[in-house]
Scaffold this motif. Sequence first.
Motif, PDB file in Angstrom:
ATOM      1  N   SER A 160       0.833  -1.205   0.000  1.00  0.00           N
ATOM      2  CA  SER A 160       0.000   0.000   0.000  1.00  0.00           C
ATOM      3  C   SER A 160       0.866   1.253   0.000  1.00  0.00           C
ATOM      4  CB  SER A 160      -0.932   0.001   1.206  1.00  0.00           C
ATOM      5  OG  SER A 160      -0.194  -0.009   2.416  1.00  0.00           O
ATOM      6  N   TRP A 161       0.328   2.326  -0.589  1.00  0.00           N
ATOM      7  CA  TRP A 161       1.074   3.570  -0.701  1.00  0.00           C
ATOM      8  C   TRP A 161       0.109   4.746  -0.724  1.00  0.00           C
ATOM      9  CZ3 TRP A 161       0.111   6.923  -4.693  1.00  0.00           C
ATOM     10  CH2 TRP A 161      -0.649   6.420  -5.769  1.00  0.00           C
ATOM     11  N   ALA A 162       0.633   5.926  -0.433  1.00  0.00           N
ATOM     12  CA  ALA A 162      -0.116   7.178  -0.569  1.00  0.00           C
ATOM     13  C   ALA A 162       0.869   8.324  -0.479  1.00  0.00           C
ATOM     14  CB  ALA A 162      -1.186   7.311   0.520  1.00  0.00           C
ATOM     15  N   SER A 163       0.422   9.479  -0.931  1.00  0.00           N
ATOM     16  CA  SER A 163       1.178  10.710  -0.762  1.00  0.00           C
ATOM     17  C   SER A 163       0.280  11.710  -0.057  1.00  0.00           C
ATOM     18  CB  SER A 163       1.631  11.260  -2.119  1.00  0.00           C
ATOM     19  OG  SER A 163       2.325  12.480  -1.956  1.00  0.00           O
ATOM     20  N   TYR A 164       0.822  12.443   0.913  1.00  0.00           N
ATOM     21  CA  TYR A 164       0.073  13.446   1.659  1.00  0.00           C
ATOM     22  C   TYR A 164       0.706  14.817   1.420  1.00  0.00           C
ATOM     23  CZ  TYR A 164      -1.924   9.406   4.023  1.00  0.00           C
ATOM     24  OH  TYR A 164      -2.561   8.214   4.300  1.00  0.00           O
ATOM     25  N   GLN A 165      -0.104  15.728   0.866  1.00  0.00           N
ATOM     26  CA  GLN A 165       0.367  17.048   0.480  1.00  0.00           C
ATOM     27  C   GLN A 165      -0.375  18.116   1.293  1.00  0.00           C
ATOM     28  OE1 GLN A 165       2.773  17.575  -2.220  1.00  0.00           O
ATOM     29  NE2 GLN A 165       3.069  15.383  -1.838  1.00  0.00           N
TER      30      GLN A 165
END
Length: 465
Positions: free
Chosen positions: A144-149
């Motif tokens: 699993s992965w994500a980016s938080y901006q």
Amino acid sequence: MAQLARCALLAGSALSLATPAFAALAQSFQPPTLTPESVSTNYTGPSNNTLQNTPLVPGKAFDRFIQIWFENTDYATAASSPVFQNITKQGILLSQYYAMTHPSEPNYIAVVGGDFFGQPSDDFRAIPQNISTVVDLLEDKNISWASYQESMPYDGCTLFNYTSFDYLTDNGTYTYYVRKHNPLIIFDSVSNVTDRALRIRNFNDFAVDLNASAMPQWSFITPNLVDDGHDTTIDFISDWITFWLMPLLEDDRFNNNRTIILLTFDETETYTINNQIYTLILGGGVPKDLIGTTDDTFYTHYSALSTVQANWRLGSLGRGDTNTTLNNVFEFVANATGWKNNGISGNSSAIPLLNLTGNIPGPLNGEFYVPFTAPNTSAVGAGGGPVFVAAGLNTSLTAAIVPAPVNLTASGGDTPWAANPGYDYPNGTKTFTNPPSQSSTSGSGKLVAPALAGLFAAFAMACML
């Protein structure tokens, strides 16, 4: 990296005397939210519900990898900060960690794509669908992965920047979010796939995901333009670390005993020195006997790729992540996985110049334009898996046969990948704000401007000779 090797032949100067195009603002830090676990109207966008992740995939040295990037700071400046001095005692200082080039955007592109493709600026870029990223490698193993901006207005936002209420002064507006610091959104292979695009999330999503114990196994976190130091100072960064990161280090939902947190900068502020940046490894997954130590091994932003590849036995991108000079794996992970680093450390003369600016040939460089080439499919990455080759990629166009660079800018043009594809996700589904003019091709990428067809045909013929 073949492009770095070619630059010496094409550039008359090894160093750019350019200076960053910003001035630090004398602003006082103000928390944008009550706590790191809280949602806030200062983040503008509502949460898009809790992230849904695949089951945990155990790694050899860690199970969760978090990157947090700050901006434009010399090594000595970060080292002078009392907050950085204090937090360094809690992890491993990577004293010979280097960025890839200047300015900011190419470094962000490099850390997820294994190359910055000659990008010479912070201008808008949209990298074509058949160029792969770390996301392809992670998803291939169901990680699993994500980016938080921070301050991004909504999930999957493809805008160049976004101006919102100025919560620092409580008056007027401020541009807190920029696309150039959001690396995965720059790649069509992520941003043009709805399920992937919506994994590029804002900080209201971060709060919801954290509270639901739904943090992914790989994440990339970018503070906004004041909290990352781009528009401010090392002291402002330090205040944000104290407010946001320090409490999360004590929160098992964020930082458990199998978590590694990479705290780094995109580049130095001073362009005339080599690109050494202050970098720390924190987290509960740091071996206890290494807490408070210094690792003098030569690392680059590509090491963030190769370390993840080694840990989960992933494939590679066949680009800078497999370059044996630039892809050293973090030492304690190399030891756990059996990977052999190249032995470059300290102030070795083998450390290349990594501050070359604007004169690296590539498909994103209008002055030194060459088409996208295929990855090196015979390369061996730190994970031992095969090189990932995206569907539709012309594997016959390799770095060994790429034609000489062409100056598109001189004739009033630009790289084809400067065009905005026109899609966005303001309501959680893909919409087109400006119908894209690009067309598809079976070559290494899509054509945006039909007028360039003749130029690409000439390239193709040159490659066949």
